[in-house]
Design an enzyme around this catalytic site. Structure first.
Site: not given
Ligand code: DAT
Ligand code: MG
Length: 140
Positions: A11, A51, A114, A117, A128
């Protein structure tokens, strides 16, 4: 074959800070082989499409703004049990909760920023990587 592959994205925060070389090194050291790789910058529209599953969530706007804020490195990775293994390597979504030694723990700055991905299932992995790569850009 597809269960042996996953899609990953380094990212913008991690690219901006020049951490992508070390991240790719950790990925290959963990036994993944690279089947495709490119650096691109997503538009806001691209980010919203990528997304789309998170549309409507509280963090969607923050997430799409961030992911389109600078270049990303897109990767197709191969390893036995790739999806699960890669998610283990990157750790929890929130870097603060991620285990020591995981990529998100090492390079993540916040739950939004973070570092990486990783796909969550084979269907999404195909979706994706197809978003980033033409078939001929992915190695056999
Ligand atoms: P992951 O990337 O671990 O699969 P996810 O699919 O639940 O997690 O969410 C996609 C992305 O969205 C994640 O990498 C960071 C962001 N995200 C998820 N939950 C969040 C939150 N509570 N606050 C801010 N950003 C968040
Ligand atoms: Mg995810």
């Amino acid at each position: 074959m597809n269960s042996k592959r996953t899609f990953a994205l380094v990212k913008p925060g991690a690219v901006r800070k020049n951490h992508y070389g070390e991240i790719i090194y950790l990925i290959t050291k963990a036994g993944f082989s690279l089947k495709a790789m490119k650096m691109v910058q997503l538009s806001m529209i691209d980010a919203q499409r990528f997304y789309a599953v998170h549309e409507g969530k509280e963090f969607y706007e923050r997430l799409t703004k961030f992911i389109s804020s600078g270049p990303v490195v897109a990767l197709v990775l191969e390893k036995e049990n790739a999806i699960e293994e890669f998610r283990k390597l990157i750790g929890s979504t929130d870097p603060a909760q991620a285990e020591e030694g995981t990529i998100r723990k090492l390079f993540g700055e916040s739950v939004t920023m973070n570092a990486v991905h990783g796909s969550d299932c084979p269907e999404n992995a195909v979706k994706e990587w197809s978003f980033f790569f033409a078939q001929k850009e992915i190695l056999d």
